[in-house]
Enzyme design. Structure first.
Site, short mmCIF file in Angstrom:
data_model
loop_
_atom_site.label_atom_id
_atom_site.label_comp_id
_atom_site.label_asym_id
_atom_site.label_seq_id
_atom_site.Cartn_x
_atom_site.Cartn_y
_atom_site.Cartn_z
N TYR A 40 20.99 5.42 69.70
CA TYR A 40 21.87 5.52 71.44
C TYR A 40 23.55 6.57 70.59
O TYR A 40 24.05 7.55 70.98
CB TYR A 40 22.18 4.92 72.08
CG TYR A 40 23.01 5.19 73.19
CD1 TYR A 40 22.77 6.42 74.00
CD2 TYR A 40 24.39 4.05 73.96
CE1 TYR A 40 23.42 6.46 75.36
CE2 TYR A 40 25.07 3.92 74.50
CZ TYR A 40 24.36 5.59 75.39
OH TYR A 40 25.37 5.53 76.74
N LYS A 86 24.67 10.22 70.17
CA LYS A 86 25.95 10.76 71.27
C LYS A 86 27.29 10.67 70.64
O LYS A 86 27.80 11.60 71.07
CB LYS A 86 26.45 9.49 72.49
CG LYS A 86 25.06 9.14 73.32
CD LYS A 86 25.60 9.93 74.55
CE LYS A 86 26.32 9.85 75.58
NZ LYS A 86 26.41 10.37 76.67
#
Length: 490
Positions: free
Chosen positions: A237, A241
C-alpha cells in the site's frame, strides 16, 4: 498564502471527486452540500461499469448512510430534488486512461466545467495484489494528472495520500516530496516502468504454468511485499502510494497541486455529528476485538505514538487547502495528523478501551455482557512468537485455542491452528511497523495553512483542523468508542 471565505469560494464551483464511495469522500461530499448548497455541481466518479451500477452504488454506499441524516433533515422533502440538481454520477475507473469514461458528451462536459479535482480513489489494503495496487495507487495518478490537464477551467488538484509513505521513518518526518526513482533504503534501480514489467512478466509466467486464480492472487500479494521491502517500504500500500506521489511530481507541469497526507483517520470529531465512522478501520480493529473479548494480547510498544486524526478535520484541511492554492501553480504537501501538536500513545488507547468497555460492556448475541480485562502486551517479536508457539503446542495436546491479538480476522472460519498462526505471522509482519512506529509527522506547512486561515477570512468555526483542540480522553470515551459501538459493532 492568500485565503478568503471558503463558503464564497465553493459557491458556483464545479468539483470532481474520485473514489466517491470511500470514507473521506463521503464526509467531504456531505460537508460541501451542507455548508454550501450553492455549489454549482459535484461530479462523483464511482468505480462502476455503467450508469445503472453507479446509481446502485450511490444509493447503497453513499447517500443511504446515516452520515447524511442532518442534510436530509435540513432539506426535508427537497432532498431528492437537491441531489439531482447538484450531483452527477460518473461511472469510471481511475486505473484507466480518461478515467474509464465512455460517455464522450459527459467527458467533454467535465473537461469544460471542472474547477477542482479531489482524488480520493485508492486501494488501502496493506496486503493487496501488486497488480491491483499498482494500477490504482500509482498509475491511477498518471491518469488523474492527464485528465486534469484537459480541464480548461481547473484551478487546483488535491491528491489525498497517506503520511505513512515515509515507511518506517524515525524522528521528525518532514513534509517533503518523494523524488522519482529514490528508494527509502538507498537501494538503486527503482523504476516505475520496470515495476510494471515485473508484474506483467510474473502474470504471464503464472498463466503459462496454468496457475489457479487463488495461486495467482497469493503470488501477486507476495510480489508486492517483496518489491516494497526491496526498496525500503513495509507494505504494498504505502509503496504504491509513494510511487503515485513520484508520478504526480514528475507529470504535474503547471498545474496547482496539493498533496494531503493524513495519518490514521478516525471517526468525526464534530460534523456533521460526533463519532460517525464506517467499517473496521485501522485502530478500530483493536477496539472491536477488545470489546468483544477476543483481544487477549497485543504486540507493540505502548509508548509508541498513534497518530490519530478525526475525519472531519482532514476534510476541512482539504477544503482550506483548495482555497489557498487555487490558481497558484505549485506542489505543496500537508501532513494532517496529531503526533506533533497533540500526541497520543498506545497505552492511552489501552486505558481508554478498558475504561469504556468496563463501564459499557458489549452485549453478545446471547444477551450477556462481555467482561474485559487488561491485555497481555508483548514488546518484541521474539516474545510474541514464543507465545504463539506455546499456544500451538498446547493445542496439539487438545487444549482449546486461546484468542490471539488479531483473532478478529478469523471469525466464522474453521482454519486449523497452524494456518491461523501463519496468518497471524503475516499480519504481524504487515502491521509491525505501525505498532512500533518511532516517528512524528512534522506539520509546519499545515500550521502555516491554519495561521493563514485564521488571518485570511476563513470560517474557522466551520473549517477547523487544529488537533490542539482535541481532548483525547473526552474524544475516545464520549465520541469515538461510542461511535465504534453504534456504527461498526452495531
Amino acid at each position: 498564502m492568500e485565503l478568503g471565505s471558503v463558503l464564497h469560494f465553493l459557491q458556483n464551483k464545479t468539483i470532481l471527486i474520485t473514489g466517491a464511495t470511500g470514507f473521506l469522500a463521503k464526509i467531504l461530499l456531505e460537508k460541501i452540500l451542507r455548508v454550501q448548497p450553492n455549489v454549482k455541481k459535484v461530479y462523483l466518479l464511482l468505480r462502476a461499469a455503467d450508469a445503472k451500477s453507479a446509481t446502485h452504488r450511490f444509493h447503497n454506499e453513499i447517500i443511504g448512510k446515516d452520515l447524511f441524516r442532518i442534510l436530509k433533515e435540513k432539506l426535508g422533502t427537497n432532498f431528492t430534488t437537491f441531489l439531482s440538481e447538484k450531483l452527477t454520477l460518473v461511472p469510471g475507473d481511475i486505473s484507466l486512461e480518461d478515467l474509464g469514461l465512455e460517455d464522450s458528451i459527459l467527458k467533454e462536459e467535465i473537461y469544460n466545467q471542472t474547477d477542482v479535482i479531489v482524488n480520493l480513489a485508492a486501494n488501502t489494503n496493506f496486503d493487496e495484489r501488486y497488480d491491483i495496487s499498482l494500477g490504482l495507487n500509482t498509475f491511477g495518478i498518471k491518469y488523474i494528472i492527464n485528465f486534469a490537464k484537459k480541464c480548461s477551467q481547473l484551478k487546483v488538484l488535491v491528491h489525498v495520500s497517506t503520511a505513512y509513505v515515509c515507511g518506517e521513518g524515525e524522528g521528525l518526518i518532514l513534509e517533503k516530496p518523494h523524488q522519482l526513482g529514490h528508494s527509502l533504503n538507498g537501494v538503486n534501480g527503482l523504476d516505475i516502468d520496470v515495476e510494471v514489467k515485473v508484474v506483467r512478466d510474473k502474470l504471464s509466467e503464472l498463466q503459462q504454468l496454468g496457475a489457479t486464480e487463488e495461486e495467482i492472487k497469493m503470488v501477486m500479494k507476495n510480489l508486492g511485499l517483496t518489491r516494497a521491502k526491496l526498496y525500503g517500504w513495509p507494505n504494498t500500500y504505502v509503496f504504491t502510494k509513494a510511487m503515485g506521489e513520484m508520478l504526480l511530481g514528475q507529470l504535474k507541469e503547471n498545474l496547482s497541486v496539493v498533496i494531503v497526507r493524513p495519518a490514521i483517520v478516525t471517526s468525526t470529531f464534530k460534523e456533521p455529528f460526533p463519532g460517525w465512522s464506517e467499517g473496521v478501520r485501522t485502530i478500530d480493529s483493536l477496539a472491536v476485538a477488545y470489546g468483544k473479548g477476543k483481544l487477549t494480547c497485543f504486540l507493540g510498544d505502548l509508548n509508541a505514538i498513534v497518530d490519530a486524526i478525526p475525519a472531519d478535520m482532514v476534510v476541512n484541511a482539504i477544503l482550506v487547502a483548495i482555497v489557498a492554492h487555487a490558481n497558484y501553480p505549485s506542489e505543496t504537501i500537508y501532513h494532517v495528523g496529531s503526533s506533533v501538536r497533540r500526541p497520543l500513545i498506545y497505552s492511552n488507547l489501552q486505558e481508554f478501551g478498558f475504561r469504556h468497555f468496563s463501564v459499557k460492556p458489549w452485549i453478545n448475541k446471547d444477551g450477556k455482557p462481555i467482561k474485559v480485562s487488561k491485555v497481555m502486551v508483548f514488546s518484541n517479536m521474539d516474545s510474541f512468537r514464543r507465545f504463539m508457539f506455546i499456544r500451538y503446542l498446547l493445542m496439539l495436546k487438545g487444549l482449546e485455542l486461546a484468542n490471539t491479538a488479531l483473532c478478529q480476522y478469523f471469525q466464522g472460519t474453521y482454519l486449523d491452528l497452524k494456518r491461523k498462526i501463519q496468518i497471524v505471522n503475516r499480519l504481524v509482519d504487515l502491521y509491525k511497523p505501525y505498532l512500533f512506529f518511532k516517528g512524528a509527522f512534522d506539520d509546519m506547512n499545515t500550521e502555516k495553512l491554519r495561521v493563514a486561515a485564521r488571518q485570511g477570512g476563513v470560517e474557522t468555526d466551520l473549517f477547523y483542523f487544529d488537533p490542539k483542540v482535541i481532548d483525547w480522553d473526552d474524544y475516545f470515551l464520549n465520541i469515538h468508542l461510542p461511535g465504534v459501538v453504534k456504527y461498526i459493532l452495531k
